[in-house]
Motif scaffolding. Structure first.
Motif, short mmCIF file in Angstrom:
data_model
loop_
_atom_site.label_atom_id
_atom_site.label_comp_id
_atom_site.label_asym_id
_atom_site.label_seq_id
_atom_site.Cartn_x
_atom_site.Cartn_y
_atom_site.Cartn_z
N GLU A 60 0.79 -1.23 0.00
CA GLU A 60 0.00 0.00 0.00
C GLU A 60 0.83 1.29 0.00
OE1 GLU A 60 -2.65 -0.25 3.35
OE2 GLU A 60 -3.25 -2.30 2.83
N GLY A 61 2.11 1.17 0.29
CA GLY A 61 2.96 2.36 0.32
C GLY A 61 3.13 2.93 -1.08
N THR A 62 3.25 4.25 -1.16
CA THR A 62 3.46 4.91 -2.45
C THR A 62 4.74 5.73 -2.38
OG1 THR A 62 2.09 6.79 -1.78
CG2 THR A 62 1.00 5.02 -2.99
N GLY B 207 4.88 11.20 11.38
CA GLY B 207 3.54 10.63 11.43
C GLY B 207 3.36 9.82 12.69
N ASN B 208 2.31 9.01 12.71
CA ASN B 208 2.05 8.16 13.87
C ASN B 208 1.32 6.89 13.43
OD1 ASN B 208 -0.90 8.60 14.04
ND2 ASN B 208 -0.27 10.71 14.50
N PRO B 209 1.23 5.90 14.32
CA PRO B 209 0.63 4.62 13.93
C PRO B 209 -0.82 4.71 13.47
CG PRO B 209 1.88 4.37 15.96
CD PRO B 209 1.84 5.83 15.65
N THR B 210 -1.58 5.69 13.96
CA THR B 210 -3.00 5.74 13.59
C THR B 210 -3.27 6.48 12.29
OG1 THR B 210 -3.29 7.69 14.99
CG2 THR B 210 -3.81 5.56 15.97
N SER B 211 -2.41 7.42 11.90
CA SER B 211 -2.67 8.18 10.68
C SER B 211 -1.73 7.83 9.53
CB SER B 211 -2.59 9.68 10.96
OG SER B 211 -1.28 10.03 11.33
N GLY B 212 -0.69 7.08 9.78
CA GLY B 212 0.27 6.73 8.74
C GLY B 212 1.51 7.58 8.81
N TYR B 213 2.43 7.35 7.90
CA TYR B 213 3.74 7.99 7.95
C TYR B 213 4.11 8.56 6.60
CZ TYR B 213 4.43 5.63 12.40
OH TYR B 213 4.30 5.21 13.69
N THR B 214 4.91 9.63 6.65
CA THR B 214 5.49 10.23 5.46
C THR B 214 7.00 10.27 5.67
OG1 THR B 214 3.53 11.58 5.13
CG2 THR B 214 5.52 12.25 3.97
N SER C 185 5.60 0.47 21.23
CA SER C 185 5.83 1.80 20.68
C SER C 185 6.58 1.62 19.36
CB SER C 185 6.61 2.68 21.65
OG SER C 185 7.88 2.13 21.91
N VAL C 186 6.34 2.53 18.43
CA VAL C 186 6.81 2.36 17.05
C VAL C 186 7.81 3.44 16.68
CG1 VAL C 186 6.05 2.36 14.64
CG2 VAL C 186 4.61 1.32 16.39
N SER D 88 -1.13 3.39 7.86
CA SER D 88 -1.22 3.34 9.32
C SER D 88 -1.15 1.87 9.77
CB SER D 88 -2.52 3.96 9.79
OG SER D 88 -3.61 3.24 9.26
N PHE D 89 -0.93 1.67 11.03
CA PHE D 89 -0.90 0.32 11.59
C PHE D 89 -2.32 -0.17 11.82
CE2 PHE D 89 3.44 1.27 12.34
CZ PHE D 89 4.09 0.07 12.56
N SER D 90 -2.58 -1.43 11.54
CA SER D 90 -3.88 -2.00 11.89
C SER D 90 -3.92 -2.31 13.39
CB SER D 90 -4.18 -3.25 11.07
OG SER D 90 -3.16 -4.21 11.25
N GLN D 91 -2.74 -2.61 13.97
CA GLN D 91 -2.62 -2.84 15.41
C GLN D 91 -1.13 -2.80 15.77
OE1 GLN D 91 -1.46 -6.08 16.74
NE2 GLN D 91 -1.21 -7.12 14.80
#
Length: 145
Positions: free
Chosen positions: A58-60, A100-107, A78-79, A70-73
């Motif tokens: 899914e990464g672009t 970014g963060n686990p709930t919204s995704g990362y850039t 801690s990430v 984002s993380f599903s779980q």
């Protein structure tokens, strides 16, 4: 001659029983610690495998930005997420932190140089570190975007 045990014999038997009990309980506590550590590591592997496969799918990547899902779980870990890129497998990687963060995704900003000019990376790499239970578990995945 009386039948039965003397006080000294009973005390020696109790002392031997006490030493054996302490040794057995100490061993059991060690087994429990190893079991807990193995369970924690197994959870970290499951979380990392799930996320890194999703990141690959899914990464672009649009030079120089790598967007990761984002993380599903996170299973309570801690990430820490870092990314790098390279033009060919022989080049070294230089990881940079992602925002970014686990709930919204990362850039992530991933840069590759061809000589001194910026170029689109042929390979992107993600280093995921999951921390929990006093331990850090690093994982790595590289793919062609």
């Amino acid at each position: 001659m009386r039948k039965g045990f003397s006080l000294l014999e009973l005390l020696v038997a109790l002392a031997v029983f006490g030493f054996l009990s302490v040794a057995i309980l100490g061993g059991l506590l060690g087994v429990f610690r190893v079991n807990r550590s193995a369970g924690l590591e197994a959870r970290a592997v499951a979380v990392a495998k799930d996320y890194l496969e999703r990141a690959r799918r899914e990464g672009t990547y649009s030079n120089p930005t790598l967007t990761l899902p984002s993380f599903s779980q996170t299973a309570g870990f801690s990430v820490d997420l870092q990314a790098a890129g390279r033009l060919d497998p022989g080049q070294p990687l230089s990881f940079a932190p992602c925002s970014g963060n686990p709930t919204s995704g990362y850039t992530c900003t991933v840069t590759c140089l061809q000589g001194t000019s910026p170029a689109s990376c042929r390979l992107v790499a993600v280093k995921l570190t999951l921390s929990g239970g006093g331990k850090a578990y690093p994982f790595y995945r590289e793919w062609a975007p």
